[in-house]
Design a protein around this motif. Sequence first.
Motif, mmCIF file in Angstrom:
data_model
loop_
_atom_site.group_PDB
_atom_site.id
_atom_site.type_symbol
_atom_site.label_atom_id
_atom_site.label_comp_id
_atom_site.label_asym_id
_atom_site.label_seq_id
_atom_site.Cartn_x
_atom_site.Cartn_y
_atom_site.Cartn_z
ATOM 1 N N ASP A 26 0.815 -1.220 0.000
ATOM 2 C CA ASP A 26 0.000 0.000 0.000
ATOM 3 C C ASP A 26 0.843 1.262 0.000
ATOM 4 O O ASP A 26 0.516 2.246 -0.660
ATOM 5 N N ASN A 27 1.933 1.260 0.734
ATOM 6 C CA ASN A 27 2.776 2.435 0.843
ATOM 7 C C ASN A 27 3.422 2.795 -0.496
ATOM 8 O O ASN A 27 3.672 3.965 -0.774
ATOM 9 N N THR A 28 3.705 1.819 -1.336
ATOM 10 C CA THR A 28 4.338 2.065 -2.631
ATOM 11 C C THR A 28 3.514 3.029 -3.470
ATOM 12 O O THR A 28 4.043 4.002 -4.012
ATOM 13 N N VAL A 31 3.507 6.626 -2.012
ATOM 14 C CA VAL A 31 4.762 7.342 -2.265
ATOM 15 C C VAL A 31 4.809 7.841 -3.710
ATOM 16 O O VAL A 31 5.176 8.986 -3.971
#
Length: 66
Positions: A26-28, A31
């Motif tokens: 999810d963080n990818t 960012v």
Amino acid sequence: AENIGRVISRELLYKAVWSEDSFGCDNTIMVHIHHLREKIEKDPSSPELILTVKGLGYRLAVGTGQ
């Protein structure tokens, strides 16, 4: 750009870009969206073009009158 005005989930974005499931990544997407906003938004901390739809994903607002 093909989906102006439509909400696109993080999972669908991940699958479209990297051709694999986004399990645990999810963080990818967040960012990458942050970096895109830094490049195209007047004020990235108050986006007008790439909008977050809480719990659903992101929406490109260009051309939608919003």
